[in-house]
Design an enzyme around this catalytic site. Structure first.
Site, PDB file in Angstrom:
ATOM      1  N   ARG A 181     -37.513  70.905  13.836  1.00 63.02           N
ATOM      2  CA  ARG A 181     -37.783  71.084  15.266  1.00 63.02           C
ATOM      3  C   ARG A 181     -36.592  71.586  16.080  1.00 63.02           C
ATOM      4  O   ARG A 181     -36.721  71.920  17.240  1.00 63.02           O
ATOM      5  CB  ARG A 181     -38.314  69.775  15.863  1.00 63.02           C
ATOM      6  CG  ARG A 181     -39.799  69.596  15.636  1.00 63.02           C
ATOM      7  CD  ARG A 181     -40.255  68.257  16.139  1.00 63.02           C
ATOM      8  NE  ARG A 181     -39.769  67.166  15.305  1.00 63.02           N
ATOM      9  CZ  ARG A 181     -39.785  65.889  15.670  1.00 63.02           C
ATOM     10  NH1 ARG A 181     -40.220  65.543  16.865  1.00 63.02           N
ATOM     11  NH2 ARG A 181     -39.337  64.963  14.853  1.00 63.02           N
ATOM     12  N   GLU A 184     -44.018  52.587   8.745  1.00 62.63           N
ATOM     13  CA  GLU A 184     -43.787  53.875   9.400  1.00 62.63           C
ATOM     14  C   GLU A 184     -44.890  54.158  10.413  1.00 62.63           C
ATOM     15  O   GLU A 184     -46.031  53.723  10.246  1.00 62.63           O
ATOM     16  CB  GLU A 184     -43.735  54.994   8.350  1.00 62.63           C
ATOM     17  CG  GLU A 184     -42.520  54.925   7.450  1.00 62.63           C
ATOM     18  CD  GLU A 184     -41.224  54.875   8.242  1.00 62.63           C
ATOM     19  OE1 GLU A 184     -40.894  55.847   8.920  1.00 62.63           O
ATOM     20  OE2 GLU A 184     -40.540  53.823   8.195  1.00 62.63           O
TER      21      GLU A 184
HETATM   22  C1  UD1 Z   1     -36.615  56.954   8.987  1.00 63.35           C
HETATM   23  C2  UD1 Z   1     -37.174  55.606   8.624  1.00 63.35           C
HETATM   24  C3  UD1 Z   1     -37.741  54.942   9.886  1.00 63.35           C
HETATM   25  C4  UD1 Z   1     -36.640  54.830  10.932  1.00 63.35           C
HETATM   26  C5  UD1 Z   1     -36.032  56.191  11.200  1.00 63.35           C
HETATM   27  C6  UD1 Z   1     -34.833  56.059  12.097  1.00 63.35           C
HETATM   28  C7  UD1 Z   1     -37.988  55.848   6.359  1.00 63.35           C
HETATM   29  C8  UD1 Z   1     -39.189  56.001   5.498  1.00 63.35           C
HETATM   30  N1  UD1 Z   1     -38.225  55.784   7.650  1.00 63.35           N
HETATM   31  O1  UD1 Z   1     -37.686  57.739   9.429  1.00 63.35           O
HETATM   32  O2  UD1 Z   1     -38.242  53.664   9.584  1.00 63.35           O
HETATM   33  O3  UD1 Z   1     -37.173  54.295  12.130  1.00 63.35           O
HETATM   34  O4  UD1 Z   1     -35.582  56.805   9.982  1.00 63.35           O
HETATM   35  O5  UD1 Z   1     -34.386  57.334  12.452  1.00 63.35           O
HETATM   36  O6  UD1 Z   1     -36.906  55.765   5.876  1.00 63.35           O
HETATM   37  N2  UD1 Z   1     -33.200  62.425   4.661  1.00 63.35           N
HETATM   38  C9  UD1 Z   1     -32.735  62.894   3.462  1.00 63.35           C
HETATM   39  N3  UD1 Z   1     -33.622  63.205   2.492  1.00 63.35           N
HETATM   40  C10 UD1 Z   1     -34.958  63.053   2.643  1.00 63.35           C
HETATM   41  C11 UD1 Z   1     -35.440  62.556   3.858  1.00 63.35           C
HETATM   42  C12 UD1 Z   1     -34.522  62.244   4.865  1.00 63.35           C
HETATM   43  O7  UD1 Z   1     -31.548  63.050   3.285  1.00 63.35           O
HETATM   44  O8  UD1 Z   1     -35.698  63.348   1.695  1.00 63.35           O
HETATM   45  C13 UD1 Z   1     -32.228  62.076   5.702  1.00 63.35           C
HETATM   46  C14 UD1 Z   1     -32.344  62.949   6.918  1.00 63.35           C
HETATM   47  O9  UD1 Z   1     -31.440  64.041   6.842  1.00 63.35           O
HETATM   48  C15 UD1 Z   1     -31.935  61.999   8.024  1.00 63.35           C
HETATM   49  C16 UD1 Z   1     -32.343  60.640   7.512  1.00 63.35           C
HETATM   50  O10 UD1 Z   1     -32.498  60.766   6.127  1.00 63.35           O
HETATM   51  O11 UD1 Z   1     -30.556  61.982   8.237  1.00 63.35           O
HETATM   52  C17 UD1 Z   1     -33.607  60.128   8.137  1.00 63.35           C
HETATM   53  O12 UD1 Z   1     -34.638  61.022   7.829  1.00 63.35           O
HETATM   54  P1  UD1 Z   1     -35.850  61.267   8.797  1.00 63.35           P
HETATM   55  O13 UD1 Z   1     -36.756  62.259   8.206  1.00 63.35           O
HETATM   56  O14 UD1 Z   1     -35.362  61.525  10.167  1.00 63.35           O
HETATM   57  O15 UD1 Z   1     -36.555  59.842   8.728  1.00 63.35           O
HETATM   58  P2  UD1 Z   1     -37.676  59.330   9.665  1.00 63.35           P
HETATM   59  O16 UD1 Z   1     -38.963  59.854   9.208  1.00 63.35           O
HETATM   60  O17 UD1 Z   1     -37.287  59.597  11.066  1.00 63.35           O
END
Ligand code: UD1
Ligand code: CA
Length: 469
Positions: free
Chosen positions: A17, A158
């Site tokens: 986004r 979630e």
């Molecule tokens: C996650 C949490 C959610 C929390 C939120 C806070 C999970 C399932 N959910 O959700 O409970 O409230 O963070 O911001 O964990 N990332 C990776 N690899 C991946 C996916 C994500 O490195 O495959 C990293 C992203 O770069 C980011 C962080 O993990 O820095 C969080 O990822 P994001 O997709 O924002 O998680 P949310 O769905 O927001």
């Protein structure tokens, strides 16, 4: 904090986004990538061993993290969720068995060292397998909800998997956790993708730990700010504004005078002395130190530079340089990298200085370029002087001795030396050394031809005729 602690920073996500070619964790808030703030908080909390999970544009992310030093990497080729990201760091975890690991998102620039530290204290004192850092927020939309029962946290749900009543919960998961490493390693093997997003959720570890009969705790941060992240440009702007205000508040506390905050952007690491005035449009980028009683701005930019006390820096720019005390710069000056401007120098309008040393008490008042030069003390540059430092192939240096007087519109063709207290006639193009206390003059001698102009200009039409009625 003891060295049984390490950290995994999740930084593999794309941040769709943001509509950017940059990975999200490199989006900047006040000239510093978000993940830079996270690393700083982790280190300030006393955690030294850091592994960053990178994936989307990992090279760019790692290039930046390398500048912070001493961080290792685990690669996540496909982004299959936060649990999957931690799985990629399995080797790192195995190397730290017996200890505790902080898992933290790379896009939460307001996370504080105190929150990390306090959460660890609770994690240890309660003997938890998992301690989740939570926050109470007004608008929980988008976050994982913390579901509690009489015994404490029972799970994290979630947004996309939540029931209508769970969506009403205002306590959310910050995305920061402490884990016992041995417990985490076991639980990683048990994560599945049976959820709405078909991802490996790290949050499922709460449920798994409880099933094992382990303790799970929640550390509720004292301010919801710690969870702030940015998913869009608008979020990023709001974070910048928040950080900007935080920096300004610190500067006020430290005795900096800011009559109007318009357009003032100061990097969080900037140091500004008491009684210094920052005027509108002042931008202090990374690594700036400014002394006391200075006046900076309006409309000035300083980056990676140090200014002494009582410096006036008016509507100018300065990069990678040192300006000593009692110097006046501007308006409209450009101090380019690797310059040192010593005390009591005055540099006036439309002057550029590059890769040069300017000695004490020297004046460069107008329309002058000083590049690749060593300028002594009490030198006077007339208007419009140029050090001709580039011959189209090589850059060469000029050396100008103490007390030299450089007449207006002089070219000093480098490499060339002007001796101490030498004098250069206006309009000279100097190609040879000028001796100490001597005169250098290099221009055609003037000749006058009587009546020449009258003949040449006879019959010309003037726009304005003072005698006509
Ligand atoms: C996650 C949490 C959610 C929390 C939120 C806070 C999970 C399932 N959910 O959700 O409970 O409230 O963070 O911001 O964990 N990332 C990776 N690899 C991946 C996916 C994500 O490195 O495959 C990293 C992203 O770069 C980011 C962080 O993990 O820095 C969080 O990822 P994001 O997709 O924002 O998680 P949310 O769905 O927001
Ligand atoms: Ca997020």
């Amino acid at each position: 904090m003891k060295n049984d602690c390490c950290a995994i920073i999740l930084a593999a996500g794309k941040g769709t986004r943001m509509k950017s070619e940059k990975p999200k964790v490199l989006a900047e808030i006040l000239f510093k990538p978000m993940v830079g703030y996270v690393v700083e908080a982790v280190r300030k909390a006393g955690v030294e061993e850091i592994c960053a999970v990178t994936g989307f544009m990992s090279q760019q992310v790692e290039e930046y993290l390398d500048t912070l030093g001493n961080i290792c990497y685990a690669h996540q080729t496909e982004q299959k969720g936060t649990g999957h990201a931690v799985m990629m760091a399995r080797t790192f975890l195995e190397e730290h068995k017996g200890g505790n690991v902080l898992v933290i998102c790379g896009d939460t620039p307001f996370m504080t060292a105190n929150t990390i530290r306090h959460a660890l204290e609770q994690h240890k004192s309660e003997g938890n397998a998992v301690t989740v850092v939570t926050a109470q927020v007004e608008n929980p939309s988008g976050y994982g909800r913390i579901v509690r029962n009489a015994a404490g946290i029972s799970k994290i749900v979630e947004q996309k998997d939540a029931t209508v009543s769970q969506l009403q919960i205002h306590e959310i998961n910050s995305g920061t956790y402490w884990f016992q490493i041995d417990a985490l390693l076991q639980m990683l093997d048990q994560l599945t993708t049976s959820n709405a997003q078909q991802e490996y959720y790290l949050t499922d570890t709460v449920d798994l730990a409880l099933k094992q009969g382990w303790y799970v705790g929640g550390y509720t941060a004292c301010t919801p700010d710690i969870i702030l992240g940015a998913n869009s440009r608008k979020d990023l702007h709001q974070l910048s504004e928040k950080m900007r205000q935080k920096v300004l508040d610190r500067l006020f506390d430290e005795g900096v005078e800011i009559p109007c905050t318009d357009g003032i952007l100061v990097s969080p690491d900037a140091k500004v002395g008491a009684d210094t005035v920052l005027l509108p449009g002042t931008i202090l980028k990374e690594n700036v130190v400014i002394g006391k009683h200075c006046v900076i701005g309006p409309n000035s930019l300083i980056q990676n530079s140090t200014l002494g006390d009582r410096v006036t820096f008016n509507a100018s720019q300065c990069y990678d340089s040192v300006i000593h005390s009692d110097v006046g710069i501007g308006p409209f000056c450009h101090i380019r990298p690797n310059s040192e401007i010593k005390s009591f120098v005055h540099i006036g309008d439309f002057v550029e200085v590059k890769n040069s040393v300017v000695g004490e008490g020297t004046g460069i008042s107008h329309l002058t370029y000083v590049g690749d030069s060593d300028v002594g003390q009490n030198v006077n540059f007339g208007c419009g002087c140029v050090t001709v430092n580039y011959d189209g192939v090589h850059k060469n240096r000029c050396t100008i001795g103490n007390g030299a007087f450089i007449g207006c519109n002089t070219n000093l063709v480098a490499p060339v030396t002007v001796g101490d207290n030498a004098y250069i006639g206006a309009g000279s193009t100097i190609t040879d050394a000028v001796p100490e206390e001597g005169l250098g003059i290099a221009r055609a001698r003037q000749i006058n031809i009587e009546g020449f102009a009258a003949k040449k200009l006879a019959g010309r039409k003037l726009k304005y005729h003072p005698d006509e009625k």
